[in-house]
Design an enzyme around this catalytic site. Structure first.
Site, PDB file in Angstrom:
ATOM      1  N   SER A  11       0.943  -1.130  -0.115  1.00  0.00           N
ATOM      2  CA  SER A  11       0.034   0.147   0.037  1.00  0.00           C
ATOM      3  C   SER A  11       0.986   1.303   0.044  1.00  0.00           C
ATOM      4  CB  SER A  11      -0.979  -0.054   1.292  1.00  0.00           C
ATOM      5  OG  SER A  11      -2.058   1.112   1.195  1.00  0.00           O
ATOM      6  N   ASN A  12       0.171   2.477   0.407  1.00  0.00           N
ATOM      7  CA  ASN A  12       1.115   3.654   0.476  1.00  0.00           C
ATOM      8  C   ASN A  12       0.492   4.214   1.582  1.00  0.00           C
ATOM      9  OD1 ASN A  12      -0.854   5.131  -1.009  1.00  0.00           O
ATOM     10  ND2 ASN A  12      -0.202   4.477  -2.497  1.00  0.00           N
ATOM     11  N   ARG A  13       0.998   5.692   1.778  1.00  0.00           N
ATOM     12  CA  ARG A  13       0.690   6.598   2.770  1.00  0.00           C
ATOM     13  C   ARG A  13      -0.528   7.506   2.737  1.00  0.00           C
ATOM     14  NH1 ARG A  13       5.270  10.427   3.222  1.00  0.00           N
ATOM     15  NH2 ARG A  13       3.905  11.334   4.973  1.00  0.00           N
ATOM     16  N   SER A  14      -1.301   7.218   1.677  1.00  0.00           N
ATOM     17  CA  SER A  14      -2.353   8.054   1.409  1.00  0.00           C
ATOM     18  C   SER A  14      -3.444   7.731   2.339  1.00  0.00           C
ATOM     19  CB  SER A  14      -2.980   7.654   0.074  1.00  0.00           C
ATOM     20  OG  SER A  14      -4.121   8.405  -0.135  1.00  0.00           O
ATOM     21  N   ALA A  78      -3.876   7.781  -4.760  1.00  0.00           N
ATOM     22  CA  ALA A  78      -2.504   7.216  -4.903  1.00  0.00           C
ATOM     23  C   ALA A  78      -2.680   5.735  -5.334  1.00  0.00           C
ATOM     24  CB  ALA A  78      -1.715   7.667  -3.795  1.00  0.00           C
TER      25      ALA A  78
END
Ligand code: PMT
Length: 205
Positions: A11-14, A78
């Site tokens: 995943s990512n930080r969004s 994102a």
């Protein structure tokens, strides 16, 4: 997010804050809104159609199913550019040494919308999350994805981009015009963007 096995994912930080602020502001102005959202802890805005997705492919399906109904599409999500080639059915066990993760490219949803838009009057807006060469990279994305404008987001700052309640963006238009907005709450960024989108739309009608 993209699952690796039943217990792990990429995943990512969004946080979803920017996208949710846009949906809320558009709804407050009286627009019909569909919010296609990846996993987030946020409470969805009232009176919007919420379409919850996990993977990039699910987001693509949802966006393509909805897009023809809309005059404006804003992609603040994102989306992961890659996903694991395989998703294991069972939890991957350790003990077999360090493993190499093979990735494959995800569909680029915004590029697909931009490249198939033809003469549609729909306004297409992207975000560019960058840590270096902000304007040059954003310019390339605007062109490649055939957008009307792109919101340039310096995500290396603590007070802007991912997770923060505030954002500091630059708006790059198709004709090369660049506008810089000061640091402000994401709700205010959303209002400012919708003002710009509204005037673009009025010009194109
Ligand atoms: O959610 P927050 O914590 O509030 O953070 C906000 C934000 C930093 C996520 C947001 O402001 C932002 O910059 N969103 C874009 C993030 C991004 O994926 O940027 P990108 O430069 O990788 O992608 C460019 C554009 O193409 C984006 O509009 C993106 O939605 C779209 N894209 C990207 C990849 C892909 N496979 N499909 C896409 O549609």
């Amino acid at each position: 997010l993209e699952p690796l096995d039943p217990v792990r994912y990429m995943s990512n930080r969004s946080s979803g804050k920017m996208g949710y602020a846009l949906a809320k502001a558009a709804r407050r102005r009286g627009a019909k809104v569909t919010l296609v959202s990846g996993p987030t802890a946020l409470k969805p805005p009232r009176d919007v159609t919420l379409c919850l997705v996990k993977t990039a492919e699910e987001m693509r399906q949802a966006v393509l199913a909805e897009c023809r109904q809309y005059d404006v599409i804003i992609k603040a999500a994102a989306v992961l550019d890659w996903r694991p080639k395989e998703t294991a059915e069972h939890k991957i066990k350790k003990g077999r040494g360090v493993q190499t993760l093979e990735l494959v490219e995800n569909p680029d949803i915004l590029a697909e919308l931009g490249c198939s838009r033809g003469n549609s009057p729909c306004i297409l807006v992207g975000f560019a999350a960058e840590t270096q060469d902000l304007i040059a990279n954003a310019q390339e994305k605007l062109k490649k994805k055939n957008l009307d404008l792109i919101v340039v987001n310096d995500v290396s700052r603590e007070d802007a981009g991912f997770e923060a309640d505030t954002n500091a963006v630059k708006i790059l238009y198709r004709d090369g015009h660049l506008e810089e907005l000061p640091l402000m709450p994401k709700e205010e960024v959303a209002e400012q963007l919708l003002d710009r989108i509204k005037s673009l739309r009025e010009k194109s009608l």
